[in-house]
Design a protein around this motif. Structure first.
Motif, PDB file in Angstrom:
ATOM      1  N   TRP A 160       0.818  -1.224   0.000  1.00  0.00           N
ATOM      2  CA  TRP A 160       0.000   0.000   0.000  1.00  0.00           C
ATOM      3  C   TRP A 160       0.849   1.270   0.000  1.00  0.00           C
ATOM      4  O   TRP A 160       0.734   2.121   0.872  1.00  0.00           O
ATOM      5  N   ALA A 161       1.715   1.381  -1.019  1.00  0.00           N
ATOM      6  CA  ALA A 161       2.667   2.486  -1.102  1.00  0.00           C
ATOM      7  C   ALA A 161       2.153   3.591  -2.025  1.00  0.00           C
ATOM      8  O   ALA A 161       1.913   3.361  -3.213  1.00  0.00           O
ATOM      9  N   VAL A 162       1.987   4.781  -1.473  1.00  0.00           N
ATOM     10  CA  VAL A 162       1.551   5.953  -2.237  1.00  0.00           C
ATOM     11  C   VAL A 162       2.690   6.963  -2.246  1.00  0.00           C
ATOM     12  O   VAL A 162       3.076   7.491  -1.202  1.00  0.00           O
ATOM     13  N   ARG A 163       3.247   7.237  -3.430  1.00  0.00           N
ATOM     14  CA  ARG A 163       4.403   8.136  -3.530  1.00  0.00           C
ATOM     15  C   ARG A 163       3.981   9.587  -3.371  1.00  0.00           C
ATOM     16  O   ARG A 163       2.975  10.019  -3.943  1.00  0.00           O
ATOM     17  N   ILE A 164       4.790  10.365  -2.627  1.00  0.00           N
ATOM     18  CA  ILE A 164       4.482  11.785  -2.416  1.00  0.00           C
ATOM     19  C   ILE A 164       5.656  12.701  -2.749  1.00  0.00           C
ATOM     20  O   ILE A 164       5.550  13.921  -2.573  1.00  0.00           O
ATOM     21  N   SER A 165       6.768  12.160  -3.242  1.00  0.00           N
ATOM     22  CA  SER A 165       7.881  13.007  -3.685  1.00  0.00           C
ATOM     23  C   SER A 165       8.781  12.203  -4.602  1.00  0.00           C
ATOM     24  O   SER A 165       8.653  10.983  -4.721  1.00  0.00           O
ATOM     25  N   ASP A 166       9.730  12.895  -5.246  1.00  0.00           N
ATOM     26  CA  ASP A 166      10.707  12.205  -6.082  1.00  0.00           C
ATOM     27  C   ASP A 166      11.879  11.693  -5.261  1.00  0.00           C
ATOM     28  O   ASP A 166      12.696  10.922  -5.756  1.00  0.00           O
ATOM     29  N   SER A 167      12.006  12.145  -4.022  1.00  0.00           N
ATOM     30  CA  SER A 167      13.139  11.741  -3.198  1.00  0.00           C
ATOM     31  C   SER A 167      12.842  10.486  -2.396  1.00  0.00           C
ATOM     32  O   SER A 167      13.521  10.182  -1.417  1.00  0.00           O
TER      33      SER A 167
END
Length: 328
Positions: free
Chosen positions: A244-251
């Protein structure tokens, strides 16, 4: 529909990687389209091969569109913070002339402006968040660009879904998710613990600022390779399958299910930079997440950079408009 005022763009550069960095890098939705559509459900930008009639003047293509983000209304609904990202197939020589041909029309208008972030990429952001539950039409009238007679106009209609604004407080270890202005859920979390300095930056700290969700995966592989640790014998080595991984940045920052260590959720910060959540909370958040949803993180000393992913709301409105090629 009323026309949203047009202005200008600017964009990207990856920030220092955080410890949650995914093995696969940038996350895109599973239904990501490769081609640009002219309108919802319409044909791609690639035109059929035609035999040239010597009696007719040759049509020339000086500039075309390589990609538009996000996808159209039939493929996804987007959050109220979503940007319109337009990538051209070559460097834009006259940015003002091109920007003047980019139009955004919303059923519920708000002020917006373009900002150029590279010679080929321009981004549209609104002054305040989009109103939820509406359609927004983007049109690029590039056929009107002098000498660009071989190009056809391109348009795409976006569907704005519910307003999802999440507030993560890293000091009291809570995440509050608001749906259309009402509190929908409180989720115990654990954020970055800090303690690893690289180039003067504590990359184990979660960045504070206004993030946007960029994509999601039901299972994401996260490794220690971001900090140069690839030997399984190294005590710092890790390679984990994270649900359940939701990305919130490029870092490399995500909101995701904690891989164990549930005793720290709601009590202390123990992650490598991501926002760890309970299994039930992470699965619920993953289920409602739309690209362009707002995730505000507070309480850390590490500031989110405006060009780290889709973190464009880190610039105030005056700063954002300075990236437009249209002055005045």
């Amino acid at each position: 529909m009323n026309r949203v005022p047009r202005m200008l763009p600017a964009l990207v550069a990856l920030a220092a990687m955080t410890a949650c960095a995914a093995e696969s890098g940038h996350v895109v939705p599973q239904t990501q389209q490769a081609s640009v559509v002219r309108a919802a459900g319409a044909a791609s930008v690639t035109a059929p091969v035609q035999v040239t009639d010597p009696a007719k003047p040759e049509k020339k293509v000086k500039l075309d569109i390589a990609d538009i983000t996000p996808m159209g209304e039939k493929s996804e609904k987007v959050g109220v913070g979503f940007p319109i990202i337009v990538t051209f197939d070559r460097d834009v020589k006259d940015r003002a002339a091109v920007e003047a041909l980019l139009e955004v029309e919303a059923e519920k208008p708000v002020d917006g402006a373009w900002r150029w972030v590279s010679a080929r990429k321009v981004i549209y952001r609104t002054k305040t968040y989009w109103k939820p539950h509406q359609k927004v039409l983007f049109t690029a009238r590039l056929s009107q660009l002098p000498g660009n007679t071989g190009t056809k106009d391109v348009s795409r209609r976006f569907a704005v879904g519910a307003s999802h604004i999440s507030v993560v407080n890293t000091r009291n270890h809570q995440m509050k998710v608001y749906r259309d202005g009402k509190l929908a859920k409180k989720i115990p979390i654990s954020a970055g613990r800090g303690g690893l300095i690289k180039n003067g930056v504590d990359v184990y700290l979660t960045t504070s600022g206004v993030h946007l969700t960029m994509g999601k995966k039901a299972v994401e592989t996260m490794t220690s390779s971001w900090m140069g640790v690839t030997d399984p014998k190294d005590p710092r080595y890790y390679k984990e399958e994270i649900p359940w991984a939701v990305r919130i940045s490029d870092s490399g920052e995500y909101v995701h299910q904690s891989a164990g260590y549930y005793q720290f959720l709601g009590r202390s910060n123990q992650s490598h930079g991501c926002v760890r959540a309970t299994p039930a909370g992470a699965k619920w958040f993953y289920g409602i997440a739309q690209r362009g949803d707002v995730v505000k993180i507070t309480g850390t000393k590490r500031k989110l950079q405006w060009n780290n992913g889709w973190s464009y709301w880190q610039l105030n409105w005056t700063q954002w408009k300075k990236g437009s090629a249209l002055k005045g």
